[in-house]
Design a protein around this motif. Structure first.
Motif, PDB file in Angstrom:
ATOM      1  N   UNK A  96       0.818  -1.202   0.000  1.00  0.00           N
ATOM      2  CA  UNK A  96       0.000   0.000   0.000  1.00  0.00           C
ATOM      3  C   UNK A  96       0.860   1.264   0.000  1.00  0.00           C
ATOM      4  N   UNK A  97       1.966   1.247   0.739  1.00  0.00           N
ATOM      5  CA  UNK A  97       2.812   2.450   0.782  1.00  0.00           C
ATOM      6  C   UNK A  97       3.370   2.788  -0.601  1.00  0.00           C
ATOM      7  N   UNK A  98       3.662   1.786  -1.412  1.00  0.00           N
ATOM      8  CA  UNK A  98       4.110   2.034  -2.786  1.00  0.00           C
ATOM      9  C   UNK A  98       2.995   2.661  -3.612  1.00  0.00           C
ATOM     10  N   UNK A  99       1.784   2.174  -3.391  1.00  0.00           N
ATOM     11  CA  UNK A  99       0.657   2.681  -4.152  1.00  0.00           C
ATOM     12  C   UNK A  99       0.331   4.121  -3.756  1.00  0.00           C
ATOM     13  N   UNK A 100       0.358   4.413  -2.479  1.00  0.00           N
ATOM     14  CA  UNK A 100       0.097   5.778  -2.016  1.00  0.00           C
ATOM     15  C   UNK A 100       1.153   6.732  -2.571  1.00  0.00           C
ATOM     16  N   UNK A 117      -6.083  -0.052  -8.780  1.00  0.00           N
ATOM     17  CA  UNK A 117      -6.661  -1.237  -8.152  1.00  0.00           C
ATOM     18  C   UNK A 117      -6.079  -1.280  -6.744  1.00  0.00           C
ATOM     19  N   UNK A 118      -6.868  -0.921  -5.741  1.00  0.00           N
ATOM     20  CA  UNK A 118      -6.327  -0.800  -4.383  1.00  0.00           C
ATOM     21  C   UNK A 118      -5.793  -2.123  -3.837  1.00  0.00           C
ATOM     22  N   UNK A 119      -4.628  -2.048  -3.207  1.00  0.00           N
ATOM     23  CA  UNK A 119      -4.006  -3.218  -2.587  1.00  0.00           C
ATOM     24  C   UNK A 119      -4.864  -3.723  -1.428  1.00  0.00           C
ATOM     25  N   UNK A 120      -5.366  -2.790  -0.626  1.00  0.00           N
ATOM     26  CA  UNK A 120      -6.227  -3.108   0.520  1.00  0.00           C
ATOM     27  C   UNK A 120      -7.412  -2.153   0.508  1.00  0.00           C
ATOM     28  N   UNK A 121      -8.380  -2.417   1.357  1.00  0.00           N
ATOM     29  CA  UNK A 121      -9.607  -1.628   1.351  1.00  0.00           C
ATOM     30  C   UNK A 121      -9.520  -0.337   2.168  1.00  0.00           C
ATOM     31  N   UNK A 122      -8.729  -0.308   3.223  1.00  0.00           N
ATOM     32  CA  UNK A 122      -8.681   0.852   4.112  1.00  0.00           C
ATOM     33  C   UNK A 122      -7.320   1.550   4.051  1.00  0.00           C
ATOM     34  N   UNK A 123      -7.276   2.750   4.635  1.00  0.00           N
ATOM     35  CA  UNK A 123      -6.026   3.488   4.726  1.00  0.00           C
ATOM     36  C   UNK A 123      -5.802   4.475   3.594  1.00  0.00           C
ATOM     37  N   UNK A 124      -6.857   4.833   2.892  1.00  0.00           N
ATOM     38  CA  UNK A 124      -6.750   5.702   1.712  1.00  0.00           C
ATOM     39  C   UNK A 124      -7.222   7.129   1.959  1.00  0.00           C
ATOM     40  N   UNK A 125      -7.773   7.420   3.134  1.00  0.00           N
ATOM     41  CA  UNK A 125      -8.416   8.716   3.369  1.00  0.00           C
ATOM     42  C   UNK A 125      -7.541   9.912   3.005  1.00  0.00           C
ATOM     43  N   UNK A 126      -6.343   9.951   3.531  1.00  0.00           N
ATOM     44  CA  UNK A 126      -5.477  11.115   3.330  1.00  0.00           C
ATOM     45  C   UNK A 126      -5.148  11.346   1.855  1.00  0.00           C
ATOM     46  N   UNK A 141     -10.440   0.449 -10.068  1.00  0.00           N
ATOM     47  CA  UNK A 141     -10.486  -0.660 -11.021  1.00  0.00           C
ATOM     48  C   UNK A 141     -10.619  -1.972 -10.260  1.00  0.00           C
ATOM     49  N   UNK A 142     -11.701  -2.653 -10.427  1.00  0.00           N
ATOM     50  CA  UNK A 142     -12.029  -3.993  -9.955  1.00  0.00           C
ATOM     51  C   UNK A 142     -11.977  -4.217  -8.448  1.00  0.00           C
ATOM     52  N   UNK A 143     -11.793  -3.196  -7.662  1.00  0.00           N
ATOM     53  CA  UNK A 143     -11.825  -3.285  -6.194  1.00  0.00           C
ATOM     54  C   UNK A 143     -12.376  -1.985  -5.662  1.00  0.00           C
ATOM     55  N   UNK A 144     -12.746  -1.984  -4.385  1.00  0.00           N
ATOM     56  CA  UNK A 144     -13.276  -0.771  -3.791  1.00  0.00           C
ATOM     57  C   UNK A 144     -12.446  -0.376  -2.579  1.00  0.00           C
ATOM     58  N   UNK A 145     -12.764   0.778  -2.015  1.00  0.00           N
ATOM     59  CA  UNK A 145     -12.093   1.256  -0.813  1.00  0.00           C
ATOM     60  C   UNK A 145     -13.142   1.628   0.222  1.00  0.00           C
ATOM     61  N   UNK A 146     -12.744   1.577   1.483  1.00  0.00           N
ATOM     62  CA  UNK A 146     -13.573   2.023   2.598  1.00  0.00           C
ATOM     63  C   UNK A 146     -12.951   3.319   3.088  1.00  0.00           C
ATOM     64  N   UNK A 147     -13.643   4.437   2.866  1.00  0.00           N
ATOM     65  CA  UNK A 147     -13.075   5.747   3.177  1.00  0.00           C
ATOM     66  C   UNK A 147     -14.131   6.680   3.744  1.00  0.00           C
ATOM     67  N   UNK A 148     -13.664   7.663   4.509  1.00  0.00           N
ATOM     68  CA  UNK A 148     -14.559   8.689   5.041  1.00  0.00           C
ATOM     69  C   UNK A 148     -14.623   9.903   4.106  1.00  0.00           C
ATOM     70  N   UNK A 149     -13.809   9.915   3.062  1.00  0.00           N
ATOM     71  CA  UNK A 149     -13.805  11.025   2.105  1.00  0.00           C
ATOM     72  C   UNK A 149     -15.105  10.972   1.310  1.00  0.00           C
TER      73      UNK A 149
END
Length: 155
Positions: A96-100, A117-126, A141-149
């Motif tokens: 995830x750190x590489x993707x961010x 395509x997110x590696x994991x579902x959480x940790x994307x807010x910032x 792409x083909x996955x979703x994220x769980x975010x408060x944004x």
């Protein structure tokens, strides 16, 4: 009110989504004789308001399977300059750190659209908030994220 630049980027996002959709659904084996090409962007709308190719930053989560590897090759084969796309590709190598970092690099490069395509579902807010503040449309792409944004992606 939505800015003209953001609307133009929305058009760019739509074109990128269509191209990614074609790439993801392609049964292309990588043989150039059987390549499926996305339709080229037409006229002055090419690249949003800049008159150039649409700049797409795409972060793939890695090469976890044969399907994912084929998906990556299909995206690269479809999102080409001849199809009106200037693709910047990043392989997150399952981190995830590489993707961010890649997403932040895309912001710095001023891409028109960010797809990943997110590696994991959480940790994307910032980073999603940073992208939203930069008014760059996001395509998941083909996955979703769980975010408060609020409204973090266009599709």
């Amino acid at each position: 009110m939505v800015s003209k630049k953001f609307r133009a980027r929305g058009v760019a996002a739509t074109v990128a989504v269509l191209a990614l959709g074609l790439a993801a659904c392609s049964s292309d084996s990588g043989d150039s004789d059987n390549e499926t090409k996305a339709p080229a962007a037409q006229g002055d709308d090419k690249g949003g308001d800049s008159g150039e190719n649409i700049k797409v930053g795409f972060s793939q989560l890695g090469a976890e399977s044969g399907w994912r590897t084929a998906n990556t090759e299909s995206v690269k084969a479809s999102l080409t300059a001849e199809n009106g796309i200037d693709l910047t590709f990043s392989d997150a190598q399952q981190k995830q750190e590489n993707q961010i970092k890649a997403l932040r690099d895309f912001i710095d490069q001023g891409v028109d659209v960010i797809a990943f395509s997110p590696v994991v579902e959480t940790g994307w807010d910032e980073v999603l908030q940073e992208i939203k503040d930069a008014e760059i449309p996001v395509v998941l792409v083909d996955r979703t994220v769980d975010t408060t944004v609020e409204d973090p992606y266009v599709t």
